[in-house]
Design a protein around this motif. Sequence first.
Motif, mmCIF file in Angstrom:
data_model
loop_
_atom_site.group_PDB
_atom_site.id
_atom_site.type_symbol
_atom_site.label_atom_id
_atom_site.label_comp_id
_atom_site.label_asym_id
_atom_site.label_seq_id
_atom_site.Cartn_x
_atom_site.Cartn_y
_atom_site.Cartn_z
ATOM 1 N N ASN A 468 0.983 -1.234 -0.015
ATOM 2 C CA ASN A 468 0.077 0.103 0.092
ATOM 3 C C ASN A 468 0.893 1.168 -0.119
ATOM 4 O OD1 ASN A 468 -2.470 1.066 0.002
ATOM 5 N ND2 ASN A 468 -2.602 1.347 2.184
ATOM 6 N N LEU A 469 1.876 1.446 -0.857
ATOM 7 C CA LEU A 469 2.751 2.388 -0.908
ATOM 8 C C LEU A 469 2.654 2.947 -2.431
ATOM 9 C CD1 LEU A 469 5.945 1.154 0.760
ATOM 10 C CD2 LEU A 469 4.662 2.602 1.705
ATOM 11 N N ASN A 470 2.599 4.251 -2.576
ATOM 12 C CA ASN A 470 2.827 5.078 -3.681
ATOM 13 C C ASN A 470 3.985 5.937 -3.880
ATOM 14 O OD1 ASN A 470 1.829 6.260 -6.168
ATOM 15 N ND2 ASN A 470 0.587 7.824 -4.853
ATOM 16 N N ILE A 471 4.852 5.140 -4.589
ATOM 17 C CA ILE A 471 6.107 5.874 -4.782
ATOM 18 C C ILE A 471 6.587 5.904 -6.228
ATOM 19 C CG2 ILE A 471 8.738 5.867 -4.112
ATOM 20 C CD1 ILE A 471 8.023 4.067 -1.885
ATOM 21 N N PRO A 472 6.919 6.913 -6.835
ATOM 22 C CA PRO A 472 7.112 7.169 -8.333
ATOM 23 C C PRO A 472 8.101 6.186 -8.769
ATOM 24 C CG PRO A 472 6.690 9.166 -7.430
ATOM 25 C CD PRO A 472 6.814 8.619 -6.383
ATOM 26 N N ILE A 473 8.082 5.377 -9.791
ATOM 27 C CA ILE A 473 9.122 4.326 -10.300
ATOM 28 C C ILE A 473 9.604 5.077 -11.710
ATOM 29 C CG2 ILE A 473 9.639 2.115 -10.644
ATOM 30 C CD1 ILE A 473 7.026 1.537 -9.085
ATOM 31 N N ILE A 474 11.073 4.770 -12.079
ATOM 32 C CA ILE A 474 11.243 5.009 -13.422
ATOM 33 C C ILE A 474 12.147 3.806 -13.520
ATOM 34 C CG2 ILE A 474 11.259 7.512 -13.596
ATOM 35 C CD1 ILE A 474 14.235 7.328 -13.323
ATOM 36 N N GLY A 475 12.273 3.228 -14.997
ATOM 37 C CA GLY A 475 13.348 2.123 -15.330
ATOM 38 C C GLY A 475 14.167 2.828 -16.430
ATOM 39 N N LEU A 476 15.484 2.308 -16.400
ATOM 40 C CA LEU A 476 16.461 2.776 -17.049
ATOM 41 C C LEU A 476 16.761 1.367 -18.253
ATOM 42 C CD1 LEU A 476 18.874 4.454 -14.727
ATOM 43 C CD2 LEU A 476 16.645 5.360 -16.001
ATOM 44 N N LYS A 477 16.110 1.437 -19.514
ATOM 45 C CA LYS A 477 16.225 0.312 -20.261
ATOM 46 C C LYS A 477 17.785 0.503 -21.049
ATOM 47 C CE LYS A 477 12.534 -0.698 -22.929
ATOM 48 N NZ LYS A 477 11.621 -0.674 -23.876
ATOM 49 N N LYS A 478 18.223 -0.887 -21.277
ATOM 50 C CA LYS A 478 19.711 -0.796 -22.008
ATOM 51 C C LYS A 478 19.348 -1.165 -23.443
ATOM 52 C CE LYS A 478 22.095 -1.480 -17.908
ATOM 53 N NZ LYS A 478 22.978 -2.358 -17.099
ATOM 54 N N GLY A 480 21.063 -3.478 -26.915
ATOM 55 C CA GLY A 480 21.568 -4.440 -27.247
ATOM 56 C C GLY A 480 23.291 -4.609 -26.783
ATOM 57 N N LYS A 481 23.734 -3.480 -26.790
ATOM 58 C CA LYS A 481 25.305 -3.307 -25.885
ATOM 59 C C LYS A 481 25.272 -3.024 -24.713
ATOM 60 C CE LYS A 481 26.836 -1.909 -30.719
ATOM 61 N NZ LYS A 481 27.574 -0.722 -31.389
ATOM 62 N N HIS A 482 24.271 -3.223 -24.028
ATOM 63 C CA HIS A 482 24.124 -2.836 -22.447
ATOM 64 C C HIS A 482 24.382 -1.448 -21.929
ATOM 65 C CE1 HIS A 482 23.760 -7.277 -21.349
ATOM 66 N NE2 HIS A 482 24.341 -7.474 -22.164
ATOM 67 N N ARG A 483 23.809 -0.592 -23.018
ATOM 68 C CA ARG A 483 23.908 0.782 -22.602
ATOM 69 C C ARG A 483 22.558 1.495 -22.594
ATOM 70 N NH1 ARG A 483 28.225 2.671 -27.658
ATOM 71 N NH2 ARG A 483 26.293 1.493 -28.617
ATOM 72 N N THR A 484 22.462 2.322 -21.361
ATOM 73 C CA THR A 484 21.330 2.874 -21.030
ATOM 74 C C THR A 484 20.855 3.816 -22.373
ATOM 75 O OG1 THR A 484 21.661 2.965 -18.801
ATOM 76 C CG2 THR A 484 19.947 4.261 -19.714
ATOM 77 N N HIS A 485 19.753 3.897 -23.041
ATOM 78 C CA HIS A 485 19.234 4.435 -24.040
ATOM 79 C C HIS A 485 17.870 5.064 -23.985
ATOM 80 C CE1 HIS A 485 16.186 1.649 -25.968
ATOM 81 N NE2 HIS A 485 16.813 0.682 -25.433
ATOM 82 N N THR A 486 17.014 4.369 -22.879
ATOM 83 C CA THR A 486 15.550 4.901 -22.769
ATOM 84 C C THR A 486 15.246 4.962 -21.176
ATOM 85 O OG1 THR A 486 15.234 3.943 -25.014
ATOM 86 C CG2 THR A 486 13.405 4.826 -23.486
ATOM 87 N N VAL A 487 14.465 6.077 -20.854
ATOM 88 C CA VAL A 487 13.980 6.055 -19.469
ATOM 89 C C VAL A 487 12.406 5.962 -19.691
ATOM 90 C CG1 VAL A 487 13.968 7.231 -17.074
ATOM 91 C CG2 VAL A 487 16.038 7.470 -18.810
ATOM 92 N N ILE A 488 11.870 5.045 -18.798
ATOM 93 C CA ILE A 488 10.264 4.990 -18.623
ATOM 94 C C ILE A 488 9.681 5.170 -17.437
ATOM 95 C CG2 ILE A 488 10.327 3.289 -20.700
ATOM 96 C CD1 ILE A 488 9.681 1.191 -18.555
ATOM 97 N N ASP A 489 8.623 5.677 -17.315
ATOM 98 C CA ASP A 489 8.086 5.906 -16.127
ATOM 99 C C ASP A 489 7.121 4.780 -15.580
ATOM 100 O OD1 ASP A 489 5.498 6.013 -17.453
ATOM 101 O OD2 ASP A 489 5.036 8.173 -17.241
ATOM 102 N N GLN A 490 6.617 4.742 -14.435
ATOM 103 C CA GLN A 490 5.795 3.471 -13.954
ATOM 104 C C GLN A 490 4.573 3.091 -14.946
ATOM 105 O OE1 GLN A 490 5.306 5.522 -10.253
ATOM 106 N NE2 GLN A 490 3.090 5.540 -10.543
ATOM 107 N N ASN A 491 4.174 4.126 -15.940
ATOM 108 C CA ASN A 491 3.090 3.509 -16.835
ATOM 109 C C ASN A 491 3.660 3.025 -18.312
ATOM 110 O OD1 ASN A 491 0.827 4.229 -14.910
ATOM 111 N ND2 ASN A 491 1.384 6.531 -15.441
ATOM 112 N N PHE A 492 5.037 2.855 -18.066
ATOM 113 C CA PHE A 492 5.754 2.261 -19.391
ATOM 114 C C PHE A 492 5.928 3.396 -20.473
ATOM 115 C CE2 PHE A 492 3.480 -1.740 -17.858
ATOM 116 C CZ PHE A 492 4.351 -1.916 -16.904
ATOM 117 N N LYS A 493 5.741 4.761 -20.048
ATOM 118 C CA LYS A 493 5.845 5.762 -20.821
ATOM 119 C C LYS A 493 7.054 6.323 -21.102
ATOM 120 C CE LYS A 493 4.571 10.772 -21.446
ATOM 121 N NZ LYS A 493 3.720 11.826 -20.905
#
Length: 591
Positions: A468-478, A480-493
């Motif tokens: 029952n926690l509401n904390i914003p989340i982001i994901g750092l996608k890599k 094929g060369k394991h380099r970060t290229h995209t940042v998404i929010d908790q709605n996958f936007k």
Amino acid sequence: MKDFKEKLKLVPELPGSYQMKDKNGYIIYVGKAKNLKKRVSSYFRGNATGKTAMLVEDIDDFEYIVTSSELESLILEINLIKKYNPKYNILLKDDKSYPYIELTNEKYPRLKVVRNVSRKKKNHKLFGPYPNVTAARKTVNMINRLYPLRKCENLPKKECLYYHIHECLGYCIKEIDSDTIKNMTDEITSFLKGNSSFIKEKITKEMEKASESLNFEKALELKNMLTDIDITLTKQKIDLNKNYNFDIFAYTKIDNYLSITVFFIREGILFGRHHETLQTLDNEIDDMEEYIVHFYEKNVLAHEILLQEGLNAEVLSEYLNIKVHVPKKGDLKKLVDLAKENSLVVLNEELETLQKDDTKKREALNELAYLLGVEKVSRMESFDNSHLFGTYYVGAMVVFEDFNPLKNFYRKYKISVGVKDDLGAMREVLYRRYFRAIMDNEVLPDLIVMDGGETQVSVCKEILSSLNLNIPIIGLKKDGKHRTHTVIDQNFKILDIKSDSNLFLYLSKIQEEVHRFAITYHRNIKSKGLLASYLDLIPGIGEMRKKELLKKFGSLKKMKEASLEELSEVVTSTVAESLYKTLHEEDDKSE
């Protein structure tokens, strides 16, 4: 900013400690004052700048505790800071202990580099601190080459290589007389106190002897030792009438930056200096006193402390139970002035870079808050895991405040034996972290940074929802060369963050840091060897229980042969079951 006019009228003009709280009820700053009314009121007069302005913006409420003296106020302040780890107190900096050289007080002494010396046996001799750890290690290595001290932590049953190359007297196979030991330790002690003449003479004779026997390699090695003494180990002699032992604390404040210089004087020698630049509130006197108290929680307390004018020597003397004073004239005053001048020089060199860095971080934080549609982002937590042997997982969490790492809050996690995949490991780490935060009423982050894309973000959402926690989340996608290229929010936007922006750079650094921390934990366990690796991976087994298991069973083989009941005699039944399962699962794999 809230209007505290009515509440401020009730604050007494007495000494005490005050605590500022944010809208969530968390204590974000703890201070002390001779006059609580004046000090607390000063925050709400509308002229705050820098870090103080940021604090005032976050204040939703305040409390205070009246004390009978300034000393009681300081004691209370320090205890509350330790308990709550407030966001705006300077002690959120990474704890740092300096290396010392320790000459052990054993029948056959050893010489080694140590940290956390406050926990060491009082009878052992300590020399330092050495702000340069390389210098400390070089010193120990050189002395151990020149003097045949004991090298082994525990005496083996037969002589080792050091005995055969004449760097050990063979304490494991011979009884060495006490006079021989005393002569060695007296010479080593004299050298570490600054008398290098006799040891240089000893090296010179050895060098000449090596040259005469055409052993030029050894002669060159000895010559390099002399160079190390002259360059690395020779300290600046202070022109004093006697061999003083004390530390000097001085500071310079410009804007909201506090530049602190510490001089270590040992036997009348400037042994080294420490410098640190911190962001401070407007009350730098309190910050300096807080800093000095914290400094000696990690380092050996000096026999005496000298301070620049303005600091409360009397209260610090009572708190630390040593002589603390502010010299008014003479050589000691000149030394304090020199330390203050050093703090000014360093701050002038760093100021422009610090200001630019803070501006970039503030702009990046504002951009991130805007993209997420939240009021503010400050504290961030990020997670990663790693595995041993393809199955045994460990987890790690790093914490950043305004894009600055808070290493005191980093955490390592031993994952349950039954976990066999990355997502299972991540579920366990996230649940344990935030369940514990709820139970202990710990400060929650403004943002969780996941190392991965939709799958990892989904796992995090699942765990937060279950609690029952509401904390914003982001994901750092890599890519094929394991380099970060995209940042998404908790709605996958996908968030519109340019890859060459400061925000993208700072988020990538968080990702790199959590990965480094997890991998380092994994490697440290693996480097300890097979037995230690097994034990370190079992939740509930720390250093004490590990020692008890080793003392009881002696080897991995004996531990595997033990019944569950026998293991339960050393550890709790739950831990024993995990250990038993781990040991026998590995047996199943090898069959």
